[in-house]
Design a protein around this motif. Structure first.
Motif, PDB file in Angstrom:
ATOM      1  N   VAL A 478     -27.324  49.679 -12.356  1.00 50.11           N
ATOM      2  CA  VAL A 478     -28.647  49.228 -12.905  1.00 50.11           C
ATOM      3  C   VAL A 478     -29.853  50.264 -12.354  1.00 50.11           C
ATOM      4  CG1 VAL A 478     -30.515  47.684 -13.840  1.00 50.11           C
ATOM      5  CG2 VAL A 478     -28.246  47.165 -13.563  1.00 50.11           C
ATOM      6  N   HIS A 479     -30.555  50.851 -13.176  1.00 49.64           N
ATOM      7  CA  HIS A 479     -31.816  51.686 -12.784  1.00 49.64           C
ATOM      8  C   HIS A 479     -33.082  51.399 -13.686  1.00 49.64           C
ATOM      9  CE1 HIS A 479     -29.815  54.691  -9.976  1.00 49.64           C
ATOM     10  NE2 HIS A 479     -28.671  54.094 -10.465  1.00 49.64           N
ATOM     11  N   LEU A 480     -34.149  51.325 -13.187  1.00 52.61           N
ATOM     12  CA  LEU A 480     -35.307  50.931 -13.922  1.00 52.61           C
ATOM     13  C   LEU A 480     -36.129  52.637 -14.346  1.00 52.61           C
ATOM     14  CD1 LEU A 480     -36.891  48.645 -14.944  1.00 52.61           C
ATOM     15  CD2 LEU A 480     -38.323  48.681 -12.890  1.00 52.61           C
ATOM     16  N   ALA A 481     -36.153  52.723 -15.546  1.00 52.09           N
ATOM     17  CA  ALA A 481     -36.778  54.026 -15.952  1.00 52.09           C
ATOM     18  C   ALA A 481     -38.383  53.955 -16.003  1.00 52.09           C
ATOM     19  CB  ALA A 481     -36.474  54.305 -17.496  1.00 52.09           C
ATOM     20  N   PRO A 482     -39.042  54.938 -15.379  1.00 52.46           N
ATOM     21  CA  PRO A 482     -40.478  55.184 -15.379  1.00 52.46           C
ATOM     22  C   PRO A 482     -40.798  55.229 -17.152  1.00 52.46           C
ATOM     23  CG  PRO A 482     -39.408  56.754 -14.128  1.00 52.46           C
ATOM     24  CD  PRO A 482     -38.207  56.068 -14.938  1.00 52.46           C
ATOM     25  N   LEU A 483     -42.322  54.975 -17.004  1.00 53.79           N
ATOM     26  CA  LEU A 483     -42.743  54.967 -18.323  1.00 53.79           C
ATOM     27  C   LEU A 483     -42.446  56.288 -19.184  1.00 53.79           C
ATOM     28  CD1 LEU A 483     -46.513  53.593 -17.620  1.00 53.79           C
ATOM     29  CD2 LEU A 483     -44.586  52.425 -18.866  1.00 53.79           C
ATOM     30  N   GLY A 484     -41.976  56.221 -20.429  1.00 54.94           N
ATOM     31  CA  GLY A 484     -41.899  57.620 -21.137  1.00 54.94           C
ATOM     32  C   GLY A 484     -40.747  58.236 -20.932  1.00 54.94           C
ATOM     33  N   GLN A 485     -39.722  57.507 -20.283  1.00 57.92           N
ATOM     34  CA  GLN A 485     -38.460  58.272 -19.958  1.00 57.92           C
ATOM     35  C   GLN A 485     -37.089  57.517 -20.518  1.00 57.92           C
ATOM     36  OE1 GLN A 485     -37.510  59.864 -16.255  1.00 57.92           O
ATOM     37  NE2 GLN A 485     -39.688  60.365 -15.836  1.00 57.92           N
ATOM     38  N   SER A 486     -36.328  58.079 -21.058  1.00 63.73           N
ATOM     39  CA  SER A 486     -35.283  57.293 -21.872  1.00 63.73           C
ATOM     40  C   SER A 486     -34.264  56.994 -20.843  1.00 63.73           C
ATOM     41  CB  SER A 486     -34.471  58.121 -22.952  1.00 63.73           C
ATOM     42  OG  SER A 486     -33.869  59.371 -22.173  1.00 63.73           O
ATOM     43  N   CYS A 487     -33.244  56.211 -20.980  1.00 63.10           N
ATOM     44  CA  CYS A 487     -32.314  55.576 -20.093  1.00 63.10           C
ATOM     45  C   CYS A 487     -31.335  57.050 -19.902  1.00 63.10           C
ATOM     46  CB  CYS A 487     -31.349  54.859 -20.656  1.00 63.10           C
ATOM     47  SG  CYS A 487     -32.406  53.084 -20.985  1.00 63.10           S
ATOM     48  N   VAL A 488     -31.061  57.751 -20.913  1.00 64.06           N
ATOM     49  CA  VAL A 488     -30.146  58.764 -20.692  1.00 64.06           C
ATOM     50  C   VAL A 488     -30.993  59.887 -19.726  1.00 64.06           C
ATOM     51  CG1 VAL A 488     -29.605  61.219 -21.940  1.00 64.06           C
ATOM     52  CG2 VAL A 488     -29.423  59.058 -23.132  1.00 64.06           C
ATOM     53  N   SER A 489     -32.142  60.077 -19.693  1.00 63.79           N
ATOM     54  CA  SER A 489     -32.433  61.014 -18.615  1.00 63.79           C
ATOM     55  C   SER A 489     -32.705  60.323 -17.190  1.00 63.79           C
ATOM     56  CB  SER A 489     -34.151  61.336 -19.011  1.00 63.79           C
ATOM     57  OG  SER A 489     -34.857  60.197 -19.113  1.00 63.79           O
ATOM     58  N   MET A 497     -24.057  57.987 -16.586  1.00 63.87           N
ATOM     59  CA  MET A 497     -24.391  58.267 -17.908  1.00 63.87           C
ATOM     60  C   MET A 497     -24.782  57.034 -18.401  1.00 63.87           C
ATOM     61  SD  MET A 497     -21.592  59.445 -20.713  1.00 63.87           S
ATOM     62  CE  MET A 497     -20.715  57.583 -20.920  1.00 63.87           C
ATOM     63  N   CYS A 498     -25.609  56.844 -19.327  1.00 70.69           N
ATOM     64  CA  CYS A 498     -26.086  55.529 -20.100  1.00 70.69           C
ATOM     65  C   CYS A 498     -24.976  55.143 -21.016  1.00 70.69           C
ATOM     66  CB  CYS A 498     -27.612  56.054 -20.952  1.00 70.69           C
ATOM     67  SG  CYS A 498     -27.911  54.312 -21.777  1.00 70.69           S
ATOM     68  N   GLU A 499     -24.553  53.903 -20.708  1.00 70.01           N
ATOM     69  CA  GLU A 499     -23.546  53.458 -21.764  1.00 70.01           C
ATOM     70  C   GLU A 499     -24.156  52.155 -22.391  1.00 70.01           C
ATOM     71  OE1 GLU A 499     -20.773  52.530 -23.622  1.00 70.01           O
ATOM     72  OE2 GLU A 499     -19.932  53.939 -22.248  1.00 70.01           O
ATOM     73  N   PRO A 500     -24.237  52.342 -23.871  1.00 67.10           N
ATOM     74  CA  PRO A 500     -24.776  51.373 -24.592  1.00 67.10           C
ATOM     75  C   PRO A 500     -23.861  49.948 -24.632  1.00 67.10           C
ATOM     76  CG  PRO A 500     -23.828  53.120 -25.937  1.00 67.10           C
ATOM     77  CD  PRO A 500     -23.721  53.624 -24.308  1.00 67.10           C
ATOM     78  N   ALA A 501     -22.515  50.241 -24.303  1.00 63.52           N
ATOM     79  CA  ALA A 501     -21.703  48.782 -24.223  1.00 63.52           C
ATOM     80  C   ALA A 501     -22.017  48.032 -23.213  1.00 63.52           C
ATOM     81  CB  ALA A 501     -20.127  49.365 -24.163  1.00 63.52           C
ATOM     82  N   LEU A 502     -22.755  48.398 -22.154  1.00 60.70           N
ATOM     83  CA  LEU A 502     -23.189  47.770 -21.115  1.00 60.70           C
ATOM     84  C   LEU A 502     -24.545  47.238 -21.332  1.00 60.70           C
ATOM     85  CD1 LEU A 502     -22.024  49.917 -18.059  1.00 60.70           C
ATOM     86  CD2 LEU A 502     -20.771  47.942 -19.032  1.00 60.70           C
ATOM     87  N   PHE A 503     -25.288  47.285 -22.383  1.00 60.90           N
ATOM     88  CA  PHE A 503     -26.755  46.819 -22.377  1.00 60.90           C
ATOM     89  C   PHE A 503     -26.459  45.223 -22.495  1.00 60.90           C
ATOM     90  CE2 PHE A 503     -28.405  51.072 -23.961  1.00 60.90           C
ATOM     91  CZ  PHE A 503     -29.545  51.004 -23.262  1.00 60.90           C
ATOM     92  N   HIS A 504     -25.716  44.691 -23.125  1.00 56.26           N
ATOM     93  CA  HIS A 504     -25.816  43.292 -23.302  1.00 56.26           C
ATOM     94  C   HIS A 504     -25.714  42.399 -22.045  1.00 56.26           C
ATOM     95  CE1 HIS A 504     -21.304  43.665 -22.595  1.00 56.26           C
ATOM     96  NE2 HIS A 504     -21.443  42.490 -22.550  1.00 56.26           N
ATOM     97  N   HIS A 505     -25.495  43.034 -20.926  1.00 53.55           N
ATOM     98  CA  HIS A 505     -25.398  42.410 -19.655  1.00 53.55           C
ATOM     99  C   HIS A 505     -26.816  42.357 -19.242  1.00 53.55           C
ATOM    100  CE1 HIS A 505     -20.984  42.349 -19.002  1.00 53.55           C
ATOM    101  NE2 HIS A 505     -20.887  43.595 -19.168  1.00 53.55           N
ATOM    102  N   LEU A 506     -27.868  43.356 -19.553  1.00 47.50           N
ATOM    103  CA  LEU A 506     -29.078  43.612 -19.100  1.00 47.50           C
ATOM    104  C   LEU A 506     -30.158  42.697 -20.084  1.00 47.50           C
ATOM    105  CD1 LEU A 506     -29.252  47.057 -18.336  1.00 47.50           C
ATOM    106  CD2 LEU A 506     -28.640  45.289 -16.968  1.00 47.50           C
ATOM    107  N   ASN A 507     -29.479  41.988 -21.043  1.00 41.12           N
ATOM    108  CA  ASN A 507     -30.199  41.583 -22.077  1.00 41.12           C
ATOM    109  C   ASN A 507     -30.404  39.981 -21.803  1.00 41.12           C
ATOM    110  OD1 ASN A 507     -31.997  42.116 -24.543  1.00 41.12           O
ATOM    111  ND2 ASN A 507     -30.200  41.007 -25.916  1.00 41.12           N
ATOM    112  N   THR A 508     -30.881  39.768 -20.706  1.00 41.23           N
ATOM    113  CA  THR A 508     -31.082  38.254 -20.295  1.00 41.23           C
ATOM    114  C   THR A 508     -32.361  38.165 -19.357  1.00 41.23           C
ATOM    115  OG1 THR A 508     -29.701  38.306 -18.464  1.00 41.23           O
ATOM    116  CG2 THR A 508     -28.848  37.800 -20.277  1.00 41.23           C
ATOM    117  N   PRO A 509     -32.969  37.163 -19.419  1.00 40.03           N
ATOM    118  CA  PRO A 509     -34.018  37.022 -18.251  1.00 40.03           C
ATOM    119  C   PRO A 509     -33.460  37.063 -16.922  1.00 40.03           C
ATOM    120  CG  PRO A 509     -34.361  35.287 -20.016  1.00 40.03           C
ATOM    121  CD  PRO A 509     -32.861  35.837 -20.225  1.00 40.03           C
ATOM    122  N   ALA A 510     -32.210  36.683 -16.460  1.00 37.74           N
ATOM    123  CA  ALA A 510     -31.848  36.801 -15.260  1.00 37.74           C
ATOM    124  C   ALA A 510     -31.616  38.286 -14.872  1.00 37.74           C
ATOM    125  CB  ALA A 510     -30.409  36.388 -15.192  1.00 37.74           C
TER     126      ALA A 510
END
Length: 559
Positions: A478-489, A497-510
């Motif tokens: 997990v990396h936190l993107a600065p303002l104005g930058q995409s997950c890819v960059s 590499m940004c992997e969209p299949a892993l997004f659901h692990h990040l989609n929680t308040p925890a």
């Protein structure tokens, strides 16, 4: 009786009316659209001739790649699938216009991809039918004629259907109500990609992302691109004919090079505004072109250019093997030719776009379902190959061009083909997609009244709504993107590499808490920028629609 449900309506139309295909066991004569698909006669169109010729020419290479892959892995055996390849761009009135361009210098990139996909699936052991006939589509998929709402009989004749945007519309018209039921089986060859915000129809309409393309509510991974534009889509690719293999390894080859440049542009309109650029190059190298000349038409090419007219692929490749330089004019965008030229030992020189081209500023990209900023004629070659094989220059600056050409002439460059554009690379990629993307399908709801008794439901009679299990969570960084930058960059800077299949692990308040972010409020919303964090008000945004998870989305006021 009819109780208002789709199933009861279809049962009525099947049993009481003769509108829908009858249930198995009814005393009906077999209707013509129920027949098992028959072999399709050979199509002698220019496009199909090109596809057939390419497959035949590269067949030995594909066979050897399949054997090497089998020797090196125990995972190459998969269940044989019935696969339909239906390039809608080659059918109907659209197909007539496309065919007319094939022998006049029109784009061949899509044909290269269809040829290589058909070879790849065959080597992987699947059962293929390749059709360009919209007229035969109904019988091929077992649909009733016309554009009614009657669904096709299950199971669908094909486990997977590879098509394009035109073909997707044809399938929707032929399949009626069954289209949504089987949409998990579709794979869309989409050269330039479709971003999630353009794909989800209701969101695209309400947020200004609706275009002529997109809005099909598919999983973004079902769109298969020519180059790896975005991890949100699946990179299908193609195979470079320049690949040379010795034994089990790719071997760079030193071709005997003459002081020759070949210009990439088969129609004279592509040369407009580029004469000075080409003139500088022609001062250093004998410059050749392969521009199509219509009968009775005068070409307005610089006098120093030696034009061969359109060449066969074989003769064009012979020219590339002798050439030192392959010259991009800025168009066509993102085609396979530069990769093949580099594979034959050429250096590729191309224009830099400043400002970048995009759907907001460029007629070609206008309406395409992507927000990409195109920095050059071939961004993949610029970013992932680069010098000494690829030089990107300011074509309005003669000194910049001249210095680049002289540096290229001083260099000794061998042939180079990225692994992903070899037969083995494509075989592994397609095998991975079939293996892992199919596992994500979830059983679709069926009408029991319309099922054929005793017929097993295919694994692919599913949709993509299940939570992905591949890649595993252990792969997540997990990396936190600065303002104005995409997950890819952000991921790329960390060699990830940004992997969209892993997004659901990040989609929680925890997940926000683990990153050290304190949420004053949590906002669940349909938003292609979510999950994200806004430092103003410490607002944590959670994604409500998995189809909107996006690696390329750029948030200007959130992390």
């Amino acid at each position: 009786g009819v109780d208002g449900t789709t199933c009861s309506v279809l049962t009525y139309l099947s049993q009481t009316e003769d509108f829908c295909p009858p249930r198995d066991g009814r005393n009906h004569s077999s209707l013509p659209w129920h027949q098992k698909p028959q072999a399709i006669s050979n199509n002698s169109s220019p496009a199909m001739k090109f596809i057939r010729s390419r497959v035949e020419k590269m067949s030995e290479r594909w066979i050897q790649a399949g054997l090497r892959m089998k020797e090196s892995s125990n995972n190459t055996v998969s269940t044989q699938m019935r696969v339909l390849l239906y390039p809608g761009a080659l059918s109907g009135s659209v197909g007539q216009r496309f065919e007319a361009m094939v022998e006049r210098g029109g784009p061949l990139g899509e044909l290269v991809q269809w040829a290589d996909l058909s070879a790849c699936l065959t080597i992987l052991g699947h059962n293929l039918i390749f059709s360009t006939s919209q007229h035969q589509l109904h019988s091929l998929i077992g649909a009733a004629p016309g554009r009614g709402s009657c669904p096709i009989q299950r199971p669908l004749t094909f486990d997977l259907i590879y098509t394009d945007y035109h073909g997707l519309a044809h399938l929707q018209g032929a399949m009626g109500l069954a289209f949504k039921h089987y949409q998990c089986r579709f794979r869309i060859l989409d050269s330039f990609g479709t971003e999630p915000a353009f794909n989800f129809a209701s969101y695209a309409r309400s947020h200004g992302y609706k275009t002529l393309w997109g809005s099909w509510d598919l999983q973004p991974l079902q769109y298969m691109t020519m180059f790896p534009h975005t991890p949100d889509n699946s990179f299908l690719g193609f195979v470079s004919e320049g690949t040379v293999r010795k034994g089990s390894e790719l071997e760079p080859v030193s071709y005997k090079k003459d002081r020759i440049a070949v210009v990439y542009g088969k129609q004279d309109y592509m040369w407009q505004g580029k004469y000075e650029y080409v003139k500088v190059i022609s001062e250093e190298l004998e410059t050749h072109a392969t521009v199509y000349q219509p009968p009775g038409h005068t070409l307005h090419l610089p006098s120093l250019i030696r034009n061969h007219g359109l060449l066969t692929q074989e003769h064009f490749q012979q020219l590339l093997r002798k050439a030192k330089l392959f010259v991009g004019l800025g168009f066509p965008y993102e085609g396979p030719a530069p990769i093949e030229a580099i594979g034959m030992g050429c250096v590729f020189i191309q224009p830099r776009f400043d400002p970048p081209h995009s759907s907001a500023s460029n007629d070609f990209y206008k309406g395409k379902p992507t927000t990409r900023q195109i920095s050059s004629q071939h961004p993949y070659a610029e970013e992932f190959i680069g010098k000494p094989y690829v030089w990107t220059v300011d074509v309005t600056n003669k000194s910049d061009i001249r210095e680049a050409v002289k540096a290229i002439l001083r260099s000794e460059v061998k042939s180079f083909t990225p692994q992903e554009f070899t037969c083995v690379g494509m075989l592994k990629r397609v095998l991975g997609y079939i293996t892992h993307q199919v596992q994500r399908c979830k059983k679709a709801q069926a009408c029991p009244e319309l099922e054929t008794p005793g017929t097993p439901t295919s694994l692919l009679t599913k949709n993509f709504k299940s939570v992905p299990t591949w890649p595993p969570k252990s792969a997540l960084r997990v990396h936190l993107a600065p303002l104005g930058q995409s997950c890819v960059s952000v991921c790329r800077r960390s060699s990830l590499m940004c992997e969209p299949a892993l997004f659901h692990h990040l989609n929680t308040p925890a997940a926000f808490t683990r990153l050290g972010l304190s949420c004053a409020s949590v906002l669940p919303e349909l938003n292609h920028l979510f999950p994200s964090y806004s430092p103003w008000g410490r607002q944590c945004g959670l994604q409500q629609e998995p189809l909107l998870f996006s690696c390329v989305a750029i948030c200007l006021d959130c992390l």
